[in-house]
Design a protein around this motif. Sequence first.
Motif, PDB file in Angstrom:
ATOM      1  N   LEU A  55       2.863  11.948   5.680  1.00 45.24           N
ATOM      2  CA  LEU A  55       2.300  11.282   4.504  1.00 45.24           C
ATOM      3  C   LEU A  55       0.891  11.789   4.218  1.00 45.24           C
ATOM      4  CD1 LEU A  55       3.512   7.573   4.873  1.00 45.24           C
ATOM      5  CD2 LEU A  55       4.599   9.480   3.667  1.00 45.24           C
ATOM      6  N   ARG A  56       0.126  12.063   5.294  1.00 44.36           N
ATOM      7  CA  ARG A  56      -1.237  12.598   5.094  1.00 44.36           C
ATOM      8  C   ARG A  56      -1.178  13.974   4.443  1.00 44.36           C
ATOM      9  NH1 ARG A  56      -3.346  10.161  10.662  1.00 44.36           N
ATOM     10  NH2 ARG A  56      -4.060   8.153   9.850  1.00 44.36           N
TER      11      ARG A  56
ATOM     12  N   ARG B  64       0.836  -1.204   0.000  1.00 47.16           N
ATOM     13  CA  ARG B  64       0.000   0.000   0.000  1.00 47.16           C
ATOM     14  C   ARG B  64       0.872   1.256   0.000  1.00 47.16           C
ATOM     15  NH1 ARG B  64      -4.458   0.717   4.509  1.00 47.16           N
ATOM     16  NH2 ARG B  64      -5.092  -1.247   3.569  1.00 47.16           N
ATOM     17  N   LEU B  65       1.929   1.234   0.814  1.00 49.17           N
ATOM     18  CA  LEU B  65       2.840   2.385   0.835  1.00 49.17           C
ATOM     19  C   LEU B  65       3.541   2.530  -0.520  1.00 49.17           C
ATOM     20  CD1 LEU B  65       4.448   1.959   4.373  1.00 49.17           C
ATOM     21  CD2 LEU B  65       2.745   3.656   3.674  1.00 49.17           C
ATOM     22  N   HIS B  66       3.887   1.407  -1.107  1.00 49.51           N
ATOM     23  CA  HIS B  66       4.532   1.421  -2.417  1.00 49.51           C
ATOM     24  C   HIS B  66       3.608   2.089  -3.443  1.00 49.51           C
ATOM     25  CE1 HIS B  66       5.947  -0.247  -6.293  1.00 49.51           C
ATOM     26  NE2 HIS B  66       7.132  -0.367  -5.712  1.00 49.51           N
ATOM     27  N   GLY B  67       2.342   1.657  -3.433  1.00 48.77           N
ATOM     28  CA  GLY B  67       1.378   2.226  -4.369  1.00 48.77           C
ATOM     29  C   GLY B  67       1.198   3.730  -4.144  1.00 48.77           C
ATOM     30  N   PHE B  68       1.206   4.121  -2.882  1.00 50.45           N
ATOM     31  CA  PHE B  68       1.079   5.545  -2.545  1.00 50.45           C
ATOM     32  C   PHE B  68       2.256   6.328  -3.126  1.00 50.45           C
ATOM     33  CE2 PHE B  68       1.931   9.031   0.555  1.00 50.45           C
ATOM     34  CZ  PHE B  68       0.803   9.801   0.294  1.00 50.45           C
ATOM     35  N   CYS B  69       3.465   5.803  -2.940  1.00 49.98           N
ATOM     36  CA  CYS B  69       4.662   6.485  -3.460  1.00 49.98           C
ATOM     37  C   CYS B  69       4.601   6.606  -4.984  1.00 49.98           C
ATOM     38  CB  CYS B  69       5.934   5.732  -3.069  1.00 49.98           C
ATOM     39  SG  CYS B  69       6.296   5.794  -1.306  1.00 49.98           S
TER      40      CYS B  69
ATOM     41  N   THR C 241      -1.073  16.304  -2.913  1.00 51.36           N
ATOM     42  CA  THR C 241      -1.016  15.702  -4.248  1.00 51.36           C
ATOM     43  C   THR C 241      -2.345  15.101  -4.677  1.00 51.36           C
ATOM     44  OG1 THR C 241      -0.327  13.603  -3.254  1.00 51.36           O
ATOM     45  CG2 THR C 241       1.431  15.090  -4.015  1.00 51.36           C
ATOM     46  N   GLY C 242      -3.270  14.946  -3.727  1.00 47.73           N
ATOM     47  CA  GLY C 242      -4.549  14.328  -4.064  1.00 47.73           C
ATOM     48  C   GLY C 242      -4.469  12.821  -4.206  1.00 47.73           C
ATOM     49  N   VAL C 243      -3.355  12.204  -3.809  1.00 49.37           N
ATOM     50  CA  VAL C 243      -3.229  10.744  -3.869  1.00 49.37           C
ATOM     51  C   VAL C 243      -3.661  10.180  -2.515  1.00 49.37           C
ATOM     52  CG1 VAL C 243      -1.651   8.799  -4.197  1.00 49.37           C
ATOM     53  CG2 VAL C 243      -1.309  10.933  -5.485  1.00 49.37           C
ATOM     54  N   PRO C 244      -4.681   9.301  -2.514  1.00 50.86           N
ATOM     55  CA  PRO C 244      -5.165   8.792  -1.225  1.00 50.86           C
ATOM     56  C   PRO C 244      -4.140   7.873  -0.554  1.00 50.86           C
ATOM     57  CG  PRO C 244      -6.282   7.674  -3.047  1.00 50.86           C
ATOM     58  CD  PRO C 244      -5.425   8.752  -3.659  1.00 50.86           C
ATOM     59  N   LEU C 245      -4.002   8.038   0.768  1.00 52.84           N
ATOM     60  CA  LEU C 245      -3.058   7.197   1.509  1.00 52.84           C
ATOM     61  C   LEU C 245      -3.739   5.924   1.984  1.00 52.84           C
ATOM     62  CD1 LEU C 245      -0.379   6.663   3.000  1.00 52.84           C
ATOM     63  CD2 LEU C 245      -1.251   8.056   4.881  1.00 52.84           C
ATOM     64  N   GLU C 246      -4.978   6.064   2.462  1.00 55.44           N
ATOM     65  CA  GLU C 246      -5.610   4.880   3.070  1.00 55.44           C
ATOM     66  C   GLU C 246      -6.800   4.390   2.238  1.00 55.44           C
ATOM     67  OE1 GLU C 246      -4.518   5.988   7.618  1.00 55.44           O
ATOM     68  OE2 GLU C 246      -5.020   7.397   6.024  1.00 55.44           O
TER      69      GLU C 246
ATOM     70  N   HIS D 120      15.233   5.749   5.943  1.00 58.22           N
ATOM     71  CA  HIS D 120      15.456   5.902   4.510  1.00 58.22           C
ATOM     72  C   HIS D 120      14.264   5.489   3.654  1.00 58.22           C
ATOM     73  CE1 HIS D 120      19.493   6.597   5.803  1.00 58.22           C
ATOM     74  NE2 HIS D 120      19.957   6.699   4.579  1.00 58.22           N
ATOM     75  N   GLY D 121      13.118   5.231   4.291  1.00 52.30           N
ATOM     76  CA  GLY D 121      11.957   4.794   3.526  1.00 52.30           C
ATOM     77  C   GLY D 121      10.968   5.923   3.308  1.00 52.30           C
ATOM     78  N   VAL D 122       9.669   5.637   3.472  1.00 50.44           N
ATOM     79  CA  VAL D 122       8.641   6.655   3.239  1.00 50.44           C
ATOM     80  C   VAL D 122       8.799   7.851   4.182  1.00 50.44           C
ATOM     81  CG1 VAL D 122       6.898   5.149   2.228  1.00 50.44           C
ATOM     82  CG2 VAL D 122       6.992   5.435   4.721  1.00 50.44           C
TER      83      VAL D 122
END
Lengths: 361, 361
Positions: B349-350, B11-16, B356-361, B48-50
């Motif tokens: 991240l929120r 899910r985090l990958h998709g968000f990125c 950016t308008g990209v949903p996190l959850e 070093h991640g999200v």
Amino acid sequence: MSAILTFPWPRLHGFCVGVFRRLDVPEEDARLAADVLSAADRRGIDSHGVARLRTYVDLLSAGRINPRPRLKVVRETESTATVDGDNGLGLVIGPRSNQIAMDKAARAGTGWVAVCNTNHFGIAGYYVLKALERDMIGWAMTNSSRGVAPLWGGERMLGTNPIAIGFPAGKQPPIVLDMATSAVAYGKVEMSMRKGQRIPLGWAIDRDGAPTTDPSAMLEGGALLPLGSDREHGGHKGYGLALAVDVLSAVLSGANWGPFAPPFAIRQSLPERSVGKGIGHFFGAMRVDAFRDPEEFKTQIDDLVRTLRATRPAPGTQGPLIPGDPERAAEQEREKTGIPLLPAVVEDLRQVSRQTGVPLE
Amino acid sequence: MSAILTFPWPRLHGFCVGVFRRLDVPEEDARLAADVLSAADRRGIDSHGVARLRTYVDLLSAGRINPRPRLKVVRETESTATVDGDNGLGLVIGPRSNQIAMDKAARAGTGWVAVCNTNHFGIAGYYVLKALERDMIGWAMTNSSRGVAPLWGGERMLGTNPIAIGFPAGKQPPIVLDMATSAVAYGKVEMSMRKGQRIPLGWAIDRDGAPTTDPSAMLEGGALLPLGSDREHGGHKGYGLALAVDVLSAVLSGANWGPFAPPFAIRQSLPERSVGKGIGHFFGAMRVDAFRDPEEFKTQIDDLVRTLRATRPAPGTQGPLIPGDPERAAEQEREKTGIPLLPAVVEDLRQVSRQTGVPLE
């Protein structure tokens, strides 16, 4: 204690050549071996110069080192070679293998040579200085018999496994890093013992694996600690570097790795198991012009060196040195004053002289 | 303090991916960048991640990083290349340059790539894992903005300049070393400060260059110390390694070196002088079969790994680990339980999500 005697390095060099010749080492190889030993004495790394001649002599005399090896390239690609050193002197197999790395680099941009079936190769710094003469970045590593505990280990499993890297400069002296991957050299612990001094925490453990400040506790069955010393200060990093050197030098080449690297000493017993041939070295050479215009590179290195020298000094210091500075200072000094040798070393050399009939003085 | 939230890594990958796409990064590059960030989160290297996504977003939004770089090979030989990353994301320029190193190795035995005009590339370990997938020994390094004092220096002059090396194994897991050349990570000092704890001697100096145990004294104008910490424990070695990484990554490639490496942060001021383009990376790949039969090599690595695991443990420990063990343990755990994120990271991240308008959850 008798006085320190000093010898001009060319005289010691000539002595070494004579001794190696007498032990059936061919003329050209004897000169090469003497060059490497001299480089250590000239650069102030006393533990790796003529102080070790006696051990080379012992091992040659006992037939444990082959005086006339036939170096064989057993595998190669455009940028790599694997060398079998035929159990020759590391002081001869090392320079010849390093030469192969540089020749590969001349053609393919870089050259990388892993060496097995070899012995103690002197100072790692010698090899990168040869690369600098050809405007190349030089790399040299070797594994060695066990003396260092992995972080959280209670016994000796790896050698002091040094890494040397050299970068050519323009008007400034080159950057020459030559470091063991242990927190400290074995010789420093020996020296503290002779002087009756304690050693700092972080250098060593005793035979039970516990931290110690007693040099004899390390020497008698204890172990050195890796660079970084403990977990809090990055001991896992020094251990990781020592392991990387072991793999590049020994596993990649087919030599004995880890605790099974044979000792450089006539009296020490051989490891319980053989997992390869001799010890291993690893050499690298990179043509600067394979990456960047060499003049540009050197101008930038000069600028970097000047920038580092201009660092605000820490209190009580003269500010940072550039890797290679202490060795260069020693070399300048010793060129004038000669090589100072401890009485015990002079006695060793006199014995070698009597044994081989090669005059020392 | 609110609870730690966990997210499955996909899910985090998709968000990125979504966020990078929205910032004009092409689809394939966005996936690559998300891969590198995910590798850090999955392997337990939280810093070093999200947790860094926000900074990448800030720099892309401000036009400080080019979302559509045209990577250019500006010089090459059979075994080398120099890459200009056109000021792209290090998370994209890094993997592509590493790919060039591996492709060179496939043909010439080894491949070595120096990269300039690039930015923060995530965890160095990611790159050597890619080499392992191709049965190659992988190397990765990068320079970074100043945070570390040279030994005997009283101010920040070098980055934490990490080195990663990976060796393939057979039945055992591979050996994966991924280490900063400083005694400790910057993040650990920050963490101690937040917890109101002192830091050990040997981690840092204050703004006057004196050793300190106060984390705020390091953070406010002080500096980290190199691996080895002080002269007695080998601080000159850690400094030498950091310098070697700086030269290979930045001087060899034409990037900014030493104290002039630009910061990875939107609010920090740029260095006083520019001596190149962006920061620099250095990648290497070595085909195992260029040196030795790969099956033989792997059998020996397995034996070495088992031998090290059988080391007698130091008192109070479980015995030595193999480099890469902690990251592998984290990866197994997090595959099942998800990536735990601190509330402050989730809040970041929120905010990125809103921006950016990209949903996190």
